[in-house]
Scaffold this motif. Structure first.
Motif, PDB file in Angstrom:
ATOM      1  N   MET A 281       0.840  -1.187   0.000  1.00  0.00           N
ATOM      2  CA  MET A 281       0.000   0.000   0.000  1.00  0.00           C
ATOM      3  C   MET A 281       0.880   1.245   0.000  1.00  0.00           C
ATOM      4  SD  MET A 281      -3.080   1.432   0.249  1.00  0.00           S
ATOM      5  CE  MET A 281      -4.216   0.196   0.887  1.00  0.00           C
ATOM      6  N   ILE A 282       0.634   2.130  -0.942  1.00  0.00           N
ATOM      7  CA  ILE A 282       1.337   3.405  -1.001  1.00  0.00           C
ATOM      8  C   ILE A 282       0.488   4.461  -0.295  1.00  0.00           C
ATOM      9  CG2 ILE A 282       2.206   5.222  -2.510  1.00  0.00           C
ATOM     10  CD1 ILE A 282       2.638   3.089  -4.652  1.00  0.00           C
ATOM     11  N   HIS A 283       1.071   5.181   0.638  1.00  0.00           N
ATOM     12  CA  HIS A 283       0.393   6.279   1.331  1.00  0.00           C
ATOM     13  C   HIS A 283       1.013   7.586   0.862  1.00  0.00           C
ATOM     14  CE1 HIS A 283      -1.590   3.596   4.262  1.00  0.00           C
ATOM     15  NE2 HIS A 283      -0.480   2.902   4.173  1.00  0.00           N
ATOM     16  N   ARG A 284       0.221   8.444   0.246  1.00  0.00           N
ATOM     17  CA  ARG A 284       0.721   9.764  -0.149  1.00  0.00           C
ATOM     18  C   ARG A 284       0.427  10.726   0.987  1.00  0.00           C
ATOM     19  NH1 ARG A 284       2.650  12.110  -4.495  1.00  0.00           N
ATOM     20  NH2 ARG A 284       2.211  10.292  -5.794  1.00  0.00           N
ATOM     21  N   ILE A 285       1.467  11.134   1.700  1.00  0.00           N
ATOM     22  CA  ILE A 285       1.264  11.995   2.859  1.00  0.00           C
ATOM     23  C   ILE A 285       1.341  13.476   2.495  1.00  0.00           C
ATOM     24  CG2 ILE A 285       2.021  10.230   4.479  1.00  0.00           C
ATOM     25  CD1 ILE A 285       4.723  11.595   4.636  1.00  0.00           C
ATOM     26  N   LEU A 286       2.047  13.792   1.410  1.00  0.00           N
ATOM     27  CA  LEU A 286       2.119  15.148   0.866  1.00  0.00           C
ATOM     28  C   LEU A 286       2.241  15.015  -0.645  1.00  0.00           C
ATOM     29  CD1 LEU A 286       4.586  16.722   3.468  1.00  0.00           C
ATOM     30  CD2 LEU A 286       2.263  17.544   3.033  1.00  0.00           C
ATOM     31  N   PRO A 287       1.994  16.075  -1.400  1.00  0.00           N
ATOM     32  CA  PRO A 287       2.093  15.936  -2.858  1.00  0.00           C
ATOM     33  C   PRO A 287       3.436  15.404  -3.338  1.00  0.00           C
ATOM     34  CG  PRO A 287       1.011  18.002  -2.282  1.00  0.00           C
ATOM     35  CD  PRO A 287       1.496  17.409  -0.995  1.00  0.00           C
ATOM     36  N   HIS A 288       4.497  15.673  -2.572  1.00  0.00           N
ATOM     37  CA  HIS A 288       5.838  15.271  -2.970  1.00  0.00           C
ATOM     38  C   HIS A 288       6.384  14.106  -2.160  1.00  0.00           C
ATOM     39  CE1 HIS A 288       6.116  18.194   0.317  1.00  0.00           C
ATOM     40  NE2 HIS A 288       7.150  17.455   0.717  1.00  0.00           N
ATOM     41  N   ALA A 289       5.616  13.565  -1.235  1.00  0.00           N
ATOM     42  CA  ALA A 289       6.134  12.549  -0.319  1.00  0.00           C
ATOM     43  C   ALA A 289       5.161  11.388  -0.174  1.00  0.00           C
ATOM     44  CB  ALA A 289       6.426  13.157   1.053  1.00  0.00           C
ATOM     45  N   THR A 290       5.689  10.184  -0.335  1.00  0.00           N
ATOM     46  CA  THR A 290       4.892   8.969  -0.174  1.00  0.00           C
ATOM     47  C   THR A 290       5.581   8.060   0.832  1.00  0.00           C
ATOM     48  OG1 THR A 290       6.016   8.018  -2.100  1.00  0.00           O
ATOM     49  CG2 THR A 290       3.837   9.004  -2.455  1.00  0.00           C
ATOM     50  N   ALA A 291       4.815   7.112   1.350  1.00  0.00           N
ATOM     51  CA  ALA A 291       5.344   6.181   2.342  1.00  0.00           C
ATOM     52  C   ALA A 291       4.823   4.785   2.045  1.00  0.00           C
ATOM     53  CB  ALA A 291       4.939   6.609   3.751  1.00  0.00           C
ATOM     54  N   CYS A 292       5.606   3.789   2.439  1.00  0.00           N
ATOM     55  CA  CYS A 292       5.135   2.408   2.361  1.00  0.00           C
ATOM     56  C   CYS A 292       5.715   1.645   3.537  1.00  0.00           C
ATOM     57  CB  CYS A 292       5.526   1.749   1.041  1.00  0.00           C
ATOM     58  SG  CYS A 292       7.284   1.338   0.886  1.00  0.00           S
ATOM     59  N   ILE A 293       5.037   0.567   3.893  1.00  0.00           N
ATOM     60  CA  ILE A 293       5.511  -0.330   4.947  1.00  0.00           C
ATOM     61  C   ILE A 293       6.162  -1.512   4.255  1.00  0.00           C
ATOM     62  CG2 ILE A 293       4.868  -1.748   6.919  1.00  0.00           C
ATOM     63  CD1 ILE A 293       2.503   0.142   7.377  1.00  0.00           C
ATOM     64  N   ALA A 294       7.472  -1.660   4.434  1.00  0.00           N
ATOM     65  CA  ALA A 294       8.241  -2.729   3.808  1.00  0.00           C
ATOM     66  C   ALA A 294       8.782  -3.632   4.912  1.00  0.00           C
ATOM     67  CB  ALA A 294       9.381  -2.161   2.982  1.00  0.00           C
ATOM     68  N   GLY A 295       8.146  -4.770   5.106  1.00  0.00           N
ATOM     69  CA  GLY A 295       8.523  -5.634   6.217  1.00  0.00           C
ATOM     70  C   GLY A 295       8.200  -4.962   7.533  1.00  0.00           C
ATOM     71  N   ASP A 296       9.201  -4.807   8.382  1.00  0.00           N
ATOM     72  CA  ASP A 296       9.021  -4.136   9.676  1.00  0.00           C
ATOM     73  C   ASP A 296       9.428  -2.671   9.629  1.00  0.00           C
ATOM     74  OD1 ASP A 296       8.164  -6.532  10.842  1.00  0.00           O
ATOM     75  OD2 ASP A 296      10.227  -7.138  11.308  1.00  0.00           O
ATOM     76  N   ALA A 297       9.702  -2.157   8.445  1.00  0.00           N
ATOM     77  CA  ALA A 297      10.186  -0.780   8.314  1.00  0.00           C
ATOM     78  C   ALA A 297       9.170   0.083   7.579  1.00  0.00           C
ATOM     79  CB  ALA A 297      11.518  -0.754   7.564  1.00  0.00           C
ATOM     80  N   ILE A 298       9.273   1.378   7.777  1.00  0.00           N
ATOM     81  CA  ILE A 298       8.509   2.352   7.007  1.00  0.00           C
ATOM     82  C   ILE A 298       9.518   3.204   6.246  1.00  0.00           C
ATOM     83  CG2 ILE A 298       6.950   4.332   7.063  1.00  0.00           C
ATOM     84  CD1 ILE A 298       5.654   3.180   9.525  1.00  0.00           C
ATOM     85  N   ILE A 299       9.354   3.262   4.931  1.00  0.00           N
ATOM     86  CA  ILE A 299      10.238   4.030   4.076  1.00  0.00           C
ATOM     87  C   ILE A 299       9.451   5.189   3.475  1.00  0.00           C
ATOM     88  CG2 ILE A 299      11.840   3.971   2.127  1.00  0.00           C
ATOM     89  CD1 ILE A 299      12.652   2.085   4.348  1.00  0.00           C
ATOM     90  N   LEU A 300      10.050   6.361   3.447  1.00  0.00           N
ATOM     91  CA  LEU A 300       9.467   7.531   2.807  1.00  0.00           C
ATOM     92  C   LEU A 300      10.281   7.873   1.560  1.00  0.00           C
ATOM     93  CD1 LEU A 300       8.915   9.872   5.913  1.00  0.00           C
ATOM     94  CD2 LEU A 300       7.297   8.281   4.924  1.00  0.00           C
ATOM     95  N   LEU A 301       9.611   8.351   0.533  1.00  0.00           N
ATOM     96  CA  LEU A 301      10.271   8.878  -0.658  1.00  0.00           C
ATOM     97  C   LEU A 301       9.842  10.327  -0.824  1.00  0.00           C
ATOM     98  CD1 LEU A 301      11.879   8.857  -3.264  1.00  0.00           C
ATOM     99  CD2 LEU A 301       9.945   7.711  -4.394  1.00  0.00           C
ATOM    100  N   ASP A 302      10.806  11.222  -0.772  1.00  0.00           N
ATOM    101  CA  ASP A 302      10.565  12.659  -0.932  1.00  0.00           C
ATOM    102  C   ASP A 302      11.166  13.074  -2.270  1.00  0.00           C
ATOM    103  OD1 ASP A 302      10.417  15.401  -0.866  1.00  0.00           O
ATOM    104  OD2 ASP A 302      11.353  15.639   1.101  1.00  0.00           O
ATOM    105  N   VAL A 303      10.331  13.241  -3.289  1.00  0.00           N
ATOM    106  CA  VAL A 303      10.863  13.593  -4.607  1.00  0.00           C
ATOM    107  C   VAL A 303      11.290  15.053  -4.674  1.00  0.00           C
ATOM    108  CG1 VAL A 303       9.567  11.783  -5.795  1.00  0.00           C
ATOM    109  CG2 VAL A 303       8.537  14.046  -5.540  1.00  0.00           C
ATOM    110  N   ARG A 304      10.851  15.867  -3.730  1.00  0.00           N
ATOM    111  CA  ARG A 304      11.308  17.255  -3.695  1.00  0.00           C
ATOM    112  C   ARG A 304      12.789  17.323  -3.310  1.00  0.00           C
ATOM    113  NH1 ARG A 304       7.803  21.331  -0.196  1.00  0.00           N
ATOM    114  NH2 ARG A 304       8.548  20.018   1.523  1.00  0.00           N
ATOM    115  N   GLN A 305      13.209  16.417  -2.438  1.00  0.00           N
ATOM    116  CA  GLN A 305      14.611  16.364  -2.026  1.00  0.00           C
ATOM    117  C   GLN A 305      15.400  15.260  -2.738  1.00  0.00           C
ATOM    118  OE1 GLN A 305      15.444  17.317   2.320  1.00  0.00           O
ATOM    119  NE2 GLN A 305      13.419  16.377   2.531  1.00  0.00           N
TER     120      GLN A 305
END
Length: 218
Positions: free
Chosen positions: A1-25
């Protein structure tokens, strides 16, 4: 499941971790283990405003800034990775006079990635499902085969981001129903991206990309 928390930032739960992707940075960010449970609860419960500790974490890492719009993590998306294989034309297509057009697409994409942040680059490449008749899968596979066989004639080193965006650019209107997918693994952390149609992974294999948890689509 992809969670879009801001227009430029998404999050996913990968195993026991949460990874964020910030395309602005242009960066990935792994949520510290002590904050995973709190962040997961926020994503799961779908409150508009994050808990203060999550807000502080996002701001401390420049993911959230003053002037950003309200959080929108309630928007979740499940990405299905298609399992169909490319047709045999993948191996037999001729890469005739299109060498130069592929090289141009790769060079222009490389330059765009050097001069611009990832966010506007992805905006340029964004596709939505088209009301027009879907592209015939054999024709699309044939075009991808031509790209693959022409790619070695471009002098730029291969990497998944450059090659995926270049293929998407080169396909042009033929990629209107395709999606660029970014995925991550947590242990160890790796990131990857690929282009897929509704039925086929176009520039990789299902066995490879299925190891990744999708974190962003464009």
């Amino acid at each position: 499941m992809i969670h879009r928390i801001l227009p430029h930032a998404t999050a996913c739960i990968a195993g026991d971790a949460i990874i964020l992707l910030d395309v602005r940075q242009d960066r990935y960010f792994r949520v510290p283990s002590q904050s995973v449970e709190l962040m997961a609860a926020w994503l799961r419960d779908r409150h508009t405003s994050p808990p203060p500790a999550v807000e502080q974490l996002l701001r401390a890492n420049g993911i959230a800034r003053t002037g950003d719009p309200e959080y929108s993590h309630a928007v979740g998306e499940t990405v299905r990775i298609p399992t169909d294989l490319l047709s045999p034309c993948w191996r037999t297509a001729e890469a005739d006079a299109r060498y130069s057009s592929v090289a141009t697409a790769v060079a222009s994409t490389w330059l765009s990635l050097r001069l611009r942040a990832l966010q506007p680059v992805l905006t340029d490449h964004a596709h939505v499902t088209s009301p027009r008749r879907p592209i015939d899968s054999r024709y699309l596979n044939d075009r991808c085969a031509t790209f693959a066989r022409s790619r070695p004639y471009s002098p730029f080193p291969r990497n998944c981001l450059l090659d995926t965006l270049s293929l998407d650019r080169w396909l042009g209107e033929d990629a209107r129903d395709c999606r660029i997918v970014f995925g991550v693994t947590a242990a160890p952390f790796t990131a990857h991206c690929w282009l897929q149609s509704p039925h086929t992974v176009l520039n990789d294999s299902y066995d490879h990309v299925s190891r990744y948890t999708p974190i962003l689509t464009a």
